[in-house]
Each structure stands twice: as structure tokens, then as C-alpha cells.
Design an enzyme around this catalytic site. Structure first.
Site, PDB file in Angstrom:
ATOM      1  N   ASP A 242      33.616  29.082  34.895  1.00 26.14           N
ATOM      2  CA  ASP A 242      33.300  28.385  36.498  1.00 26.14           C
ATOM      3  C   ASP A 242      32.880  27.278  36.846  1.00 26.14           C
ATOM      4  O   ASP A 242      33.237  25.953  37.254  1.00 26.14           O
ATOM      5  CB  ASP A 242      32.248  29.260  36.947  1.00 26.14           C
ATOM      6  CG  ASP A 242      31.827  30.469  37.409  1.00 26.14           C
ATOM      7  OD1 ASP A 242      32.794  30.465  38.303  1.00 26.14           O
ATOM      8  OD2 ASP A 242      31.603  31.783  36.938  1.00 26.14           O
TER       9      ASP A 242
ATOM     10  N   ARG B  54      38.702  28.255  41.492  1.00 22.54           N
ATOM     11  CA  ARG B  54      39.405  28.650  40.333  1.00 22.54           C
ATOM     12  C   ARG B  54      40.530  29.708  40.572  1.00 22.54           C
ATOM     13  O   ARG B  54      41.599  30.364  39.725  1.00 22.54           O
ATOM     14  CB  ARG B  54      39.070  29.887  39.921  1.00 22.54           C
ATOM     15  CG  ARG B  54      37.519  30.617  39.593  1.00 22.54           C
ATOM     16  CD  ARG B  54      36.127  31.125  38.754  1.00 22.54           C
ATOM     17  NE  ARG B  54      36.910  32.045  37.890  1.00 22.54           N
ATOM     18  CZ  ARG B  54      36.144  32.899  37.305  1.00 22.54           C
ATOM     19  NH1 ARG B  54      34.728  32.313  37.485  1.00 22.54           N
ATOM     20  NH2 ARG B  54      35.957  33.723  36.598  1.00 22.54           N
TER      21      ARG B  54
ATOM     22  N   ARG C 281      25.231  40.699  30.207  1.00 19.95           N
ATOM     23  CA  ARG C 281      25.216  39.949  31.469  1.00 19.95           C
ATOM     24  C   ARG C 281      24.860  40.734  32.417  1.00 19.95           C
ATOM     25  O   ARG C 281      25.428  42.045  33.231  1.00 19.95           O
ATOM     26  CB  ARG C 281      26.245  39.068  32.327  1.00 19.95           C
ATOM     27  CG  ARG C 281      26.307  37.652  33.245  1.00 19.95           C
ATOM     28  CD  ARG C 281      26.824  37.177  33.070  1.00 19.95           C
ATOM     29  NE  ARG C 281      28.242  37.591  33.711  1.00 19.95           N
ATOM     30  CZ  ARG C 281      29.443  37.116  34.280  1.00 19.95           C
ATOM     31  NH1 ARG C 281      29.725  35.954  34.053  1.00 19.95           N
ATOM     32  NH2 ARG C 281      30.740  37.941  34.719  1.00 19.95           N
TER      33      ARG C 281
ATOM     34  N   CYS D 274      32.285  31.592  26.379  1.00 25.21           N
ATOM     35  CA  CYS D 274      33.029  33.049  27.277  1.00 25.21           C
ATOM     36  C   CYS D 274      33.992  33.202  27.344  1.00 25.21           C
ATOM     37  O   CYS D 274      34.021  33.870  27.995  1.00 25.21           O
ATOM     38  CB  CYS D 274      31.003  34.121  26.693  1.00 25.21           C
ATOM     39  SG  CYS D 274      30.776  33.233  28.425  1.00 25.21           S
TER      40      CYS D 274
ATOM     41  N   GLU E   5      27.444  27.480  33.395  1.00 27.25           N
ATOM     42  CA  GLU E   5      28.557  27.467  33.984  1.00 27.25           C
ATOM     43  C   GLU E   5      28.694  26.576  35.177  1.00 27.25           C
ATOM     44  O   GLU E   5      29.640  26.651  36.294  1.00 27.25           O
ATOM     45  CB  GLU E   5      29.023  28.616  34.435  1.00 27.25           C
ATOM     46  CG  GLU E   5      28.596  29.900  35.149  1.00 27.25           C
ATOM     47  CD  GLU E   5      28.857  30.781  34.998  1.00 27.25           C
ATOM     48  OE1 GLU E   5      29.990  31.302  35.243  1.00 27.25           O
ATOM     49  OE2 GLU E   5      27.596  32.165  35.207  1.00 27.25           O
TER      50      GLU E   5
ATOM     51  N   ARG F  44      30.973  42.310  31.502  1.00 25.35           N
ATOM     52  CA  ARG F  44      30.608  41.851  32.358  1.00 25.35           C
ATOM     53  C   ARG F  44      30.350  43.448  33.653  1.00 25.35           C
ATOM     54  O   ARG F  44      31.106  43.855  34.004  1.00 25.35           O
ATOM     55  CB  ARG F  44      31.863  41.679  33.561  1.00 25.35           C
ATOM     56  CG  ARG F  44      32.391  40.074  32.753  1.00 25.35           C
ATOM     57  CD  ARG F  44      33.492  39.757  33.589  1.00 25.35           C
ATOM     58  NE  ARG F  44      34.090  38.246  33.444  1.00 25.35           N
ATOM     59  CZ  ARG F  44      34.750  37.993  32.255  1.00 25.35           C
ATOM     60  NH1 ARG F  44      35.719  38.553  31.605  1.00 25.35           N
ATOM     61  NH2 ARG F  44      34.736  35.970  32.407  1.00 25.35           N
TER      62      ARG F  44
ATOM     63  N   HIS G 253      39.243  37.118  38.783  1.00 25.71           N
ATOM     64  CA  HIS G 253      38.560  38.032  37.954  1.00 25.71           C
ATOM     65  C   HIS G 253      40.103  39.234  37.883  1.00 25.71           C
ATOM     66  O   HIS G 253      39.197  39.807  36.416  1.00 25.71           O
ATOM     67  CB  HIS G 253      37.374  38.426  38.148  1.00 25.71           C
ATOM     68  CG  HIS G 253      36.526  37.771  37.860  1.00 25.71           C
ATOM     69  ND1 HIS G 253      36.091  37.002  38.813  1.00 25.71           N
ATOM     70  CD2 HIS G 253      36.010  37.464  36.593  1.00 25.71           C
ATOM     71  CE1 HIS G 253      34.686  36.151  38.177  1.00 25.71           C
ATOM     72  NE2 HIS G 253      34.577  36.869  36.797  1.00 25.71           N
TER      73      HIS G 253
END
Ligand code: PEP
Ligand code: MG
Length: 583
Positions: free
Chosen positions: A456, A466, A333, A503, A432, A297, A189
Site C-alpha cells: 500500500d 496496485r 492484523r 511485511c 502503509e 491477514r 490480493h
């Protein structure tokens, strides 16, 4: 030249500022009983130095930020005088003959664990303060090199072992030329945020440096190729400053496309929305012509603070975002913490596999009051714009139904109190998790839209963390398994007649465009920094040709085939001077 992972594009040139590393290696030896007095003297010396340092920072901070914010340092000073904290440290030295630093570390761990157990926000804040003060004291006891945070007077390249999203949120992007991290990968992130803010980032340098970077070293980073150069010679510095200037020029040229309609040469129209995590990013997205927000987010509203945001605070932000975006949609979200996203005031359990653990919708369904607060705020804001709501990390029908049931409860409550909200508010889910792909046809009957989160999805489909730089070369968004999952999801949505968008970071990779054209996905959402690059690509692409390449991609069996073909297709199609009017 050192080769890492290019996690956010662009060249940065400047002096390094190395963030302190709060991981200490502790001496294992016991203190000889005759040396106890000496050990206490070391402890007191460490406390004195820490106090001086806190006083100094407090003074500087007060001048730059103001007296109110600097009061936090009074609390830190008080901890160093706290009789209970101090007697715990002294007791460990005295009774267990442990070194001062070991005693401090154990006392911090003890108090932090204790305060975290208490269901009291004030106490949880104290735990954060104790950690902070304790780390400062440890730094002095262990003789770690001196660090003072730059006060944003000189731009710098930030060097850190690892950077949490909340640390990144603290930074002033105007002063951070670039970032270098030892850990992390492209879809961490912090990397996503760096890209959104347009800050070049090279990650994954763990074990690659012969000697650690020092504050003041002259650095060049190339975030496109993942290069780091420490103290370069003059010719190299000159070369990269030309590259950097050229990039700047190109960016300025691309900006001319902001108001151009996003469509292919043969007039296939697509909508390019933006992923945002703050109003700062929204402003950038709007400047680059985003047609709405495809992923907000919201967890970043919860970070960088001491307690959960209130309903009112959240409502104000959602309302502001909806109003700024206007007629275009804003997909909010619900909270997606866990994995690599943490909150200082909400203790997540120590987990072996945080990405497979207590995160996202699982937390929200477990902490319903917290969840309801967010849902209320979103619903109330929904009368101020074109808001949609989306749940992350869905893996079953039950989760969707339970989340929707909570939403219904909140709606009923608003209804009862006569508080207005958009009764037709569309509700969607992120796809995801591979399980969601496999039951996408069932899920499509429960919701109004899907949004494919490839970040994800790739990690779960390929079992490749990740965040783990050691296996970053195995993270393949164009792997045939991933492409099939994407296709299955899109086909399920289309069969049910619901909307589907993408996205994840893949949407912002301009090479992926032929895939969406072939699948008939016309909504993409990406980092603000990718918008113009993807639009430029679109304006130069003929959909009918692109579809042929994509058809082949869906037939490929090997991991890298599709990525290669899509890269070649991009290279063939690039026309340098699109900006000059033919768009
Ligand atoms: C994703 O997983 O693709 C996604 C968009 O969500 P995040 O990156 O916030 O996990
Ligand atoms: Mg995700």
C-alpha cells in the site's frame, strides 16, 4: 506468445478452464407489444433451463460434497418459483416493454438493493442467492456459452477476467496448475494468495488477446516472465516442460534450507517470518522454516462465508495458529477489508476510489461491535502463544488512540469476567500510508512496533493503483520516494527504541536484502513461497558488501537506478551450489 504481468512465479502447462464472466451487455431495444407473448416464452424457457441446470449441479454436488452443502441449491430453485420475484420480472416486461434479460437484471438489482438495506443476515444471504440465480438465468437468456465448474478431477489452468480473493479461497490448490487473469497486477490480493499457495499466475492480459481463451485450450504460462502461450507447437511445449521440471528440482533443493539458520556469510542474523491468510498457508510456512508469522491477514477468516465469524470461531483459529507456531511471534492484523477485499454479507458503499475509501481501521472504528468481537477473540487467544496485535491503514495519532481505547474497553470487560489474556500483549501498527511515515516519530511513542506495508505504501506514495494493470509499469517499489519513506520509518522506530519489520511484498523480493542490512532491519515477513529464496540469497550475501550497494541506492535520484543496481548485485552474488553444505 502474449506478454502480461508475471504475478506469481513458476511455469504451468495444462488445459484451460474459463470461469464465466458475469458481466452482460444488455439489448437496448424495446419489445414490440405484439411480441410480448414471445418474450414471456423466452423467459419461461430460460427459467426451465436454469432449473434443470441447478438440479444437475445439485446432484453432482451431493455426490462429491454431501447432502447438507447441496441444500443451497434448493434455495436457488425456490427463487425461480418465488411469486414476488417473478411478478416483478413480468411487470417490467409487460408495462415497460423491456426484453426478458433486461427485466431479470433490473429485478435482481432491485431485490439485491432492498435486501442489502435490511439489517438482517438472513435477508443479506438471500441477496447473494438472488444474484447467483439471476446470473444463471441471464446466462441462458443471453445465450452465453455453457460452463460447468470442473469437479477437481483433472488439474487445469484457471482463466478469469478477474479473480477475487474469496473465489481463490474456494479453489483446491492441488487441482489448479496455474491462473490467468485479464485484470490485476502483482500486488492484487489474489496474486499474493496465488504466490502463497505456489500457483503460477499471469495477470493483466486485458486487450492483449486476439481472441478469447476457450475452455479446453492448451496453455503454457510463465509466471516469472509474464508469458502466456495458447495452443503451443510441440517444440515450445517440450521446452517449457523441461523448464517446469527444472524449477521443481530447484524447489526441492531449496527445501533443504528449511532448517538452516538465516544469516549472511558474515553472520548477520535475520528473522524470516511469514505472511499468512489461512492455516493452510501457515502449514506451508512452517514447512519452509518460518520463524513465526509477521502478518496474519485475518480478513480471509471473514471471507468465503455467509455472515461475520463469531468470537468463538475466531478464537479457535487464532489459538490454533499461536499453538502451531509455538514460541515464535504471531502478529495478528485486525480486519483489513475494503480496497480489493470484499465480504458478500457486508455491503461496502460504491466508491470512486475504494483504496482511498471506507476500509480497514476506518471500518473497524465505525463498526465497533464487530471490531470488539475480533479484539476479544485475539486477546483470549493470546494466552496460548506469543501473539501480537496490529492495526492496518493507520494515518493519524487519533486513529491509534481510538483503536487502543476500544482495546482497553475490551480488556476491562475480560478482566471483569475473569477471562485470562496476555496483559503485556504488544500492540503495533502498519505503516502503509505516507501520512503515517511523516508522523512516524509521533506514532512510535504510541505503539510497541511498526510493520511496513510496502504494497500500500508504494501505491499511496506514487499514486499508482496496485490493481490497475494499465499503470503497473509505474508501480516502483524501489522509487527513491519509497526508499526514503522506508528509511524515515525505520529511523523513527529505532530512535524510539521500538521494533520495526517489513511485511509488504518487497520483503520477499530477494534483491531488497541489502536495503534491510543497511537500515538495520532484522525482521522480515513474506509469503511462504519466498522464504527459502530469500534465505538462500542471505546465505550467499556478505552484509558489508551489500551495505555499500544499499548506501548508493539511498542516494539514487532516478526511478529505476536502485532496482538495476540491486539486480546486478544479486546476479554477481548468486552461487549455484549453496545447498551443498557451505551454508
Ligand atoms: C501492505 O500493504 O504492504 C500489506 C502487507 O498489506 P496488504 O497487502 O494486505 O494490504
Ligand atoms: Mg496494506
Amino acid at each position: 506468445m502474449i506478454n502480461g504481468i508475471g504475478a506469481a512465479s513458476g511455469v504451468a502447462i495444462g488445459k484451460a478452464f474459463v470461469l464465466p464472466n458475469w458481466e452482460w451487455s444488455m439489448p437496448e431495444t424495446q419489445v414490440n407489444p405484439v411480441d410480448l407473448a414471445k418474450e414471456f416464452e423466452r423467459l419461461y424457457e430460460g427459467i426451465r433451463t436454469s432449473k434443470d441446470e441447478i438440479e444437475f449441479i445439485k446432484k453432482e454436488f451431493r455426490e462429491v460434497v454431501g447432502p447438507e452443502e447441496s441444500s443451497i441449491f434448493d434455495a436457488h430453485l425456490a427463487i425461480l418459483e418465488d411469486p414476488v420475484f417473478m411478478s416483478e420480472i413480468r411487470g417490467i416486461i409487460e408495462r415497460q416493454y423491456k426484453a426478458a434479460e433486461v427485466a431479470v437484471k433490473e429485478a435482481i438489482d432491485h431485490f439485491v438493493a432492498m435486501f442489502d438495506l435490511l439489517d438482517d443476515e438472513y435477508m443479506k444471504e438471500r441477496a447473494v442467492d438472488i444474484k447467483d440465480v439471476g446470473n444463471r438465468l441471464l446466462k441462458h437468456l443471453l445465450g452465453a456459452p455453457e460452463v460447468t465448474l470442473p469437479l477437481d478431477t483433472q488439474p487445469y489452468i484457471l482463466v478469469a477476467k478477474e479473480l477475487s480473493p474469496s473465489q481463490l479461497a474456494h479453489l483446491n490448490p492441488n487441482y489448479v496448475l496455474g491462473i490467468v487473469t485479464m485484470m490485476g497486477g502483482k500486488t492484487a490480493h489474489s496474486s499474493i494468495m496465488a504466490r502463497a499457495l505456489g500457483i503460477p499466475l499471469v495477470a493483466g492480459l486485458e486487450n492483449k488477446l486476439q481472441s478469447p481463451i476457450q475452455t479446453g485450450d492448451f496453455l503454457i504460462i510463465d509466471g516469472d516472465n509474464g508469458y502466456l502461450i495458447v495452443n503451443p507447437d510441440e517444440a515450445t511445449a517440450e521446452h517449457y516442460s523441461v523448464v517446469r521440471d527444472r524449477q521443481r528440482e530447484k524447489r526441492e533443493q531449496l527445501e533443504l534450507l528449511s532448517t538452516v539458520v538465516a544469516m549472511t556469510r558474515d553472520r548477520v542474523r535475520m528473522r524470516l517470518a511469514s505472511n499468512i491468510s489461512s492455516v493452510k498457508e501457515l502449514d506451508m510456512a512452517l514447512k519452509y522454516g518460518a520463524e513465526g508469522v509477521g502478518l496474519f491477514r485475518t480478513e480471509f477468516l471473514y471471507m468465503d462465508r455467509k455472515a461475520f465469524p463469531t468470537e468463538e470461531e475466531q478464537y479457535e483459529v487464532y489459538k490454533l495458529v499461536a499453538e502451531k507456531v509455538g514460541e515464535h511471534p504471531v502478529v495478528i492484523r485486525t480486519l483489513d477489508i475494503g480496497g480489493d477485499k470484499h465480504l458478500d454479507y457486508f455491503q461496502l458503499p460504491e466508491e470512486q476510489n475504494p483504496f482511498l475509501g471506507y476500509r480497514a481501521i476506518r471500518i473497524c472504528l465505525d463498526q465497533k461491535e464487530m471490531f470488539k468481537t475480533q479484539l476479544r477473540a485475539i486477546l483470549r487467544a493470546s494466552v496460548h502463544g506469543n501473539i501480537k496485535m496490529m492495526f492496518p491503514m493507520i494515518s493519524s495519532i487519533e486513529e491509534v488512540r481510538e483503536a487502543k481505547a476500544v482495546l482497553e474497553e475490551v480488556k476491562a470487560d475480560l478482566e471483569q469476567h475473569g477471562i485470562p489474556y496476555d496483559r503485556g500483549l504488544p500492540v503495533g501498527i502498519m505503516i502503509e500510508v505516507p501520512a503515517a511515515v511523516m508522523i512516524a516519530d509521533f506514532l512510535a511513542e504510541e505503539v510497541d512496533f511498526f510493520s511496513i506495508g510496502t504494497n500500500d505504501l508504494v501505491q499511496y506514495a506514487l499514486a499508482v493503483d496496485r490493481m490497475n494493470e494499465q499503470i503497473a509499469h509505474l508501480y516502483h517499489p524501489y522509487h527513491p520516494a519509497v526508499l526514503r519513506m522506508i528509511r524515515m520509518t525505520v529511523e523513527s522506530a529505532q530512535a524510539a527504541g521500538i521494533g520495526v519489520s517489513v511485511c509488504g511484498e518487497l520483503a520477499g523480493d530477494e534483491r531488497s536484502l541489502p536495503l534491510w542490512l543497511e537500515l538495520g532491519v532484522s525482521d522480515l515477513s513474506m509469503s511462504p513461497q519466498s522464504l527459502l529464496k530469500v534465505k538462500h540469497r542471505m546465505l550467499n550475501t556478505t552484509a558489508s558488501e551489500a551495505r555499500e550497494v544499499a548506501k548508493q541506492c539511498f542516494r539514487n535520484r532516478e526511478i529505476t537506478e536502485s532496482e538495476k543496481q540491486l539486480t546486478q548485485f544479486l546476479d554477481r552474488n548468486i552461487i549455484q551450489h549453496v545447498v551443498k553444505g557451505e551454508a
